[in-house]
Design an enzyme around this catalytic site. Structure first.
Site, PDB file in Angstrom:
ATOM      1  N   LEU A  33       0.859  -1.183   0.000  1.00 51.63           N
ATOM      2  CA  LEU A  33       0.000   0.000   0.000  1.00 51.63           C
ATOM      3  C   LEU A  33       0.895   1.232   0.000  1.00 51.63           C
ATOM      4  O   LEU A  33       1.030   1.952   0.982  1.00 51.63           O
ATOM      5  CB  LEU A  33      -0.921  -0.026   1.219  1.00 51.63           C
ATOM      6  N   HIS A  34       1.558   1.425  -1.129  1.00 51.52           N
ATOM      7  CA  HIS A  34       2.540   2.492  -1.284  1.00 51.52           C
ATOM      8  C   HIS A  34       2.243   3.265  -2.561  1.00 51.52           C
ATOM      9  O   HIS A  34       1.763   2.699  -3.536  1.00 51.52           O
ATOM     10  CB  HIS A  34       3.947   1.886  -1.358  1.00 51.52           C
ATOM     11  N   ALA A  35       2.524   4.539  -2.573  1.00 49.59           N
ATOM     12  CA  ALA A  35       2.407   5.428  -3.734  1.00 49.59           C
ATOM     13  C   ALA A  35       1.073   5.292  -4.458  1.00 49.59           C
ATOM     14  O   ALA A  35       0.057   5.694  -3.933  1.00 49.59           O
ATOM     15  CB  ALA A  35       3.598   5.254  -4.662  1.00 49.59           C
ATOM     16  N   ARG A  36       1.087   4.749  -5.666  1.00 51.57           N
ATOM     17  CA  ARG A  36      -0.129   4.697  -6.494  1.00 51.57           C
ATOM     18  C   ARG A  36      -1.264   3.907  -5.830  1.00 51.57           C
ATOM     19  O   ARG A  36      -2.392   4.407  -5.760  1.00 51.57           O
ATOM     20  CB  ARG A  36       0.215   4.124  -7.867  1.00 51.57           C
ATOM     21  N   PRO A  37      -1.039   2.686  -5.336  1.00 51.11           N
ATOM     22  CA  PRO A  37      -2.136   1.968  -4.682  1.00 51.11           C
ATOM     23  C   PRO A  37      -2.690   2.724  -3.474  1.00 51.11           C
ATOM     24  O   PRO A  37      -3.893   2.758  -3.259  1.00 51.11           O
ATOM     25  CB  PRO A  37      -1.514   0.642  -4.262  1.00 51.11           C
TER      26      PRO A  37
END
Length: 87
Positions: free
Chosen positions: A14-18
């Site tokens: 659950l990093h950046a884009r997501p």
């Protein structure tokens, strides 16, 4: 507060884009929405910084909670998002 568990599908966690997609979806809900690891304190799911601070990785289980009108629908939408987004 109703809750649902989901497993993170994105290879980057659950990093950046997501995380951005998740936060935007949570922000569309009128009530309180939170996310966290099972047994840990949750954070505001509408805050990008808070969600990123969790450093949730691929395959980890999370607990999503929502309150207010349409809480069940919000939980379904958000759990499907994190369990299927492959960004």
């Amino acid at each position: 507060m109703p809750e649902i568990k989901a497993r993170i599908a994105s290879p980057v966690g659950l990093h950046a884009r997501p995380a951005s997609l998740f936060v935007k979806a949570a922000a569309r809900h009128d009530g309180a929405v939170s996310i966290g690891r099972p047994g840990a304190d949750p954070v505001d799911a509408r805050s990008m910084l808070s969600v990123l601070s969790l450093a949730i990785g691929h395959g980890e289980e999370v607990v999503i909670r929502a309150d207010g009108d349409n809480a069940e629908e919000t939980l379904t939408e958000l759990s499907l998002l994190v369990s299927t987004v492959d960004v």
